[in-house]
Design an enzyme around this catalytic site. Sequence first.
Site, short mmCIF file in Angstrom:
data_model
loop_
_atom_site.label_atom_id
_atom_site.label_comp_id
_atom_site.label_asym_id
_atom_site.label_seq_id
_atom_site.Cartn_x
_atom_site.Cartn_y
_atom_site.Cartn_z
N ARG A 15 0.84 -1.19 0.00
CA ARG A 15 0.00 0.00 0.00
C ARG A 15 0.88 1.26 0.00
O ARG A 15 2.09 1.18 0.20
CB ARG A 15 -0.91 0.00 1.24
CG ARG A 15 -2.02 -1.03 1.17
CD ARG A 15 -2.80 -1.12 2.47
NE ARG A 15 -1.99 -1.68 3.54
CZ ARG A 15 -2.40 -1.81 4.80
NH1 ARG A 15 -3.61 -1.39 5.14
NH2 ARG A 15 -1.61 -2.33 5.72
N LYS A 75 2.15 2.00 7.19
CA LYS A 75 2.62 1.21 8.34
C LYS A 75 3.45 2.05 9.30
O LYS A 75 3.97 3.12 8.93
CB LYS A 75 3.49 0.05 7.82
CG LYS A 75 2.67 -1.10 7.28
CD LYS A 75 1.85 -1.71 8.39
CE LYS A 75 1.21 -3.01 8.00
NZ LYS A 75 0.29 -3.49 9.02
#
Length: 372
Positions: A15, A75
């Site tokens: 992502r 993240k």
Amino acid sequence: MKIGCPTEIKPQEFRVGITPNAAQEAVAHGHTVLIQAGAGVGAGFEDTAYTAAGAQILGTAKEVFAAADMIVKVKEPQAVERKMLREGQVLFTYLHLAPDPDQTHDLLASGATCIAYETVTDRMGGLPLLAPMSEVAGRLAPQVGAWTLQKANGGRGVLLGGVPGVSPARVVVIGGGVVGTHAARVAAGMGADVTVLDRSLPRMRYLDDTFAGVFKTSYASAGNTIELARSADMIIGAVLVPGAAAPKLLSRAQLSELKPGAALVDVAIDQGGCFETSKATTHQDPIYDVDGIMHYCVANMPGAVARTSTIALGNATMPFMLALADKGWKQACADDPHLLAGLNVHAGKLTYAAVGEALGLAVTTPEDALKL
Ligand SMILES: NC(=O)c1ccc[n+]([C@@H]2O[C@H](COP(=O)([O-])OP(=O)(O)OC[C@H]3O[C@@H](n4cnc5c(N)ncnc54)[C@H](O)[C@@H]3O)[C@@H](O)[C@H]2O)c1
């Protein structure tokens, strides 16, 4: 403001923190958007999509961290990224600090202002930046469960929707929250016979009002759970007890009562899993067999559909990112208590009570942090 987005470096993370659409909006608000070259490729966004949106491409993460006033990621920052954070810089991403003392200490030492997606709240008491990933994992669960049920994968060899003259598969979803509701809708859409178990009567009332005729509901007592599990082809674990490990709802001994080759999809595996026999797996090797029952326990399911997940996350984070950039983090948080709830670290102070409790560290209230 200069908003920077580096390439994610955690293994198997495809992502990206800013989509070209979000970049375009930020540019329209007068901000400079700095994207690391190739950052969007894993999610299907080429550098050219960002330049068309008015963003600038920088060659390395180092350049992005050095130039940006605010870093937007997916993240938690890895050790090498934490070293690049500096005092006064804003970090907006998933952090999950409570089980991670190393990261917490590094963020405190950096002097940066760190706002965690997972603790931003909304007016309904929900977690708007976690919900999109639960929606993705929920909708993915019947899809991976259907694959697990295929004979070549060790499953029962049952087609979810059946065919004319052959009954559909029976799917039991334990937990009727965000994951469970989306899982039940998709399983029902694939033609399965679906029952959702929950312990919250208000939630079951809502599900019944909204989805009567699509799937059934049942109270998640131990007796009901095993009775429905015995006749199930697929069981999806989707429970959450906030702040606690997932309760174990099927024991190893009970596996012998299930249909041979049944599929257990434990979405709650990121909270320890809700079946006694669950252990976290990866997208490379997602399923395993215990006593003839096939388990799928991937802890980061949304990673399988990185493009959908990126766009869904971007839709949810964009208004907050724009508020932080337009007003500066202090004013944006002062104006919006739900965004302030995301503040975890500021100027060397921990500002999130549950993290302090988990790690035995002193906490400054977010309101006091606004005055620092
Ligand atoms: N594996 C992944 O990639 C992934 C991705 C997203 C979410 N998740 C996890 O999925 C789980 C569910 O998330 P969510 O967003 O749907 O949470 P949620 O809070 O929206 O829903 C949880 C539901 O579980 C119910 N519940 C609690 N205890 C129960 C019990 N003993 N029996 C039956 N129902 C019970 C609650 O009443 C609630 O309706 C969480 O553990 C979350 O971390 C995993």
